[in-house]
Design a protein around this motif. Sequence first.
Motif, PDB file in Angstrom:
ATOM      1  N   ILE A 158       6.587  -0.287 -10.134  1.00 25.83           N
ATOM      2  CA  ILE A 158       7.718  -0.997  -9.529  1.00 25.83           C
ATOM      3  C   ILE A 158       8.822  -1.171 -10.568  1.00 25.83           C
ATOM      4  O   ILE A 158       8.544  -1.352 -11.754  1.00 25.83           O
ATOM      5  CB  ILE A 158       7.277  -2.410  -9.040  1.00 25.83           C
ATOM      6  CG1 ILE A 158       6.029  -2.340  -8.163  1.00 25.83           C
ATOM      7  CG2 ILE A 158       8.402  -3.109  -8.289  1.00 25.83           C
ATOM      8  CD1 ILE A 158       5.373  -3.689  -7.922  1.00 25.83           C
ATOM      9  N   TRP A 195       9.910  -0.410  -5.156  1.00 27.53           N
ATOM     10  CA  TRP A 195       8.577   0.186  -5.282  1.00 27.53           C
ATOM     11  C   TRP A 195       8.725   1.676  -5.578  1.00 27.53           C
ATOM     12  O   TRP A 195       9.547   2.373  -4.972  1.00 27.53           O
ATOM     13  CB  TRP A 195       7.778  -0.017  -4.003  1.00 27.53           C
ATOM     14  CG  TRP A 195       7.282  -1.427  -3.826  1.00 27.53           C
ATOM     15  CD1 TRP A 195       7.978  -2.476  -3.299  1.00 27.53           C
ATOM     16  CD2 TRP A 195       6.003  -1.948  -4.196  1.00 27.53           C
ATOM     17  NE1 TRP A 195       7.215  -3.617  -3.311  1.00 27.53           N
ATOM     18  CE2 TRP A 195       5.987  -3.323  -3.853  1.00 27.53           C
ATOM     19  CE3 TRP A 195       4.847  -1.397  -4.778  1.00 27.53           C
ATOM     20  CZ2 TRP A 195       4.884  -4.148  -4.071  1.00 27.53           C
ATOM     21  CZ3 TRP A 195       3.744  -2.212  -4.993  1.00 27.53           C
ATOM     22  CH2 TRP A 195       3.769  -3.574  -4.652  1.00 27.53           C
ATOM     23  N   ALA A 244       4.307  -2.449   0.776  1.00 25.31           N
ATOM     24  CA  ALA A 244       4.871  -1.147   0.367  1.00 25.31           C
ATOM     25  C   ALA A 244       4.307  -0.005   1.202  1.00 25.31           C
ATOM     26  O   ALA A 244       4.015   1.074   0.679  1.00 25.31           O
ATOM     27  CB  ALA A 244       4.613  -0.930  -1.114  1.00 25.31           C
TER      28      ALA A 244
END
Lengths: 366, 53
Positions: free
Chosen positions: A103, A193, A218
């Motif tokens: 991330i 992400w 995500a």
Amino acid sequence: MSVAINGTNGITYNDGSLQPSAPVGKNLIINGDMNIAQRGTNVTGITTTGYYTVDRFSQVVSSAGTWTQTQSADAPTGAGFYNSWEINCTTANASLAAGAFLIANHAIEGFNLQQLGYGAAGAKTITLSFWIKSNKTGTYILGIYRPTSGRQISTSYSISVANTWEKKTITIPGDTSGTITNANTEGFRISWWLGAGSLFSSGTLNTSWGANVSANRAVGQVNLADSTSNYINITGVQLEVNTTATPFEHLQYGQQLALCQRYFWKWTERHAFCAMAAYSTTAIYGAFVYPTTMRAAPTWTGSANADLIILMNSASVTASSFAVEIITTNSARIKIVPSSSRIQGQAGWLETVSGATKYIQADAEL
Amino acid sequence: MYKKLNDLITNQEADVILRLSDGAYIPKDEANTDYQEYLEWVAEGNTPEPAGD
């Protein structure tokens, strides 16, 4: 002089220039143009979470490859930017474990988010805009998490064309539940992400504000760690209280540096760090006042004791030890034990020896 | 691992903790993320080294 109000993009003046309609300070992101990189401009071998190059942006990584970070001169042509934050994969992980993640994060202090009015009727809509470029096309996830309330929202966007700068705009509704604490603690954690194990991607994407559910954060995210050919560049990040994106607010370099130094500063100048005086024959004290008030009392680190010298009584004295005994948000009390005895009451100053790697730094990041 | 420190001037325990792995001086400020990690480390049953040489 005449102006035309353009409800979408700002104010158009009679010279044809388009200016932002929001007041100065509209961008809630600090260092969104990636111009400030106090820690350094290139770091290799990154496998763990931390701040490495450009200020205020951290790489969060666990079991998701090895990375090189750079403050890059690659930026979208004609958009007014000359730096970007670049992350390159040097060791791949094509099959992420369940708990793995990759991330890019930016944290915003609660003090700076009160205008959003979250947790009540009338909570404001915000818009995030940024430029992004990668060789790896596909679905990416942008999420915002609020640690103090445990609320979270995610949205997906696409990188459509490989190796090409694209501008993305994401509008996020206000949240009438869960306040943002009016304090120096983390109010927003904005997450780009780049890779997510099943622990974070096996559910249904949480596209409305709600309680954080890891599996819903995500969903659909491509794995940027799956090849050593992979990279991503980001710049021009702006978050504003608005239903649409307006032109990026470019700050002067000094303004932006001062904003960054609330969270981190690094002293690499050789000369005159602070004045000092011999409290006793074996202890020399000094008070260093920071460039600006910091978010919290910072953690102090520095290069080796041997890198520090005190100029005192027409002599250069090396430090056999260095300590910081009191640390506040504005200043710190420094103690040096000299390598040879001094005369009580003598005054002098602290320097580092010459060399690019000698430093003292203070870190109050979120 | 961490170590407590003494304040020479007050002769009391300093409001700073030394992180032995990298020599970082961490203030006892609950908004400091390194101090938060220290508190978690203590909560797990660990004990810092006492102040002194």
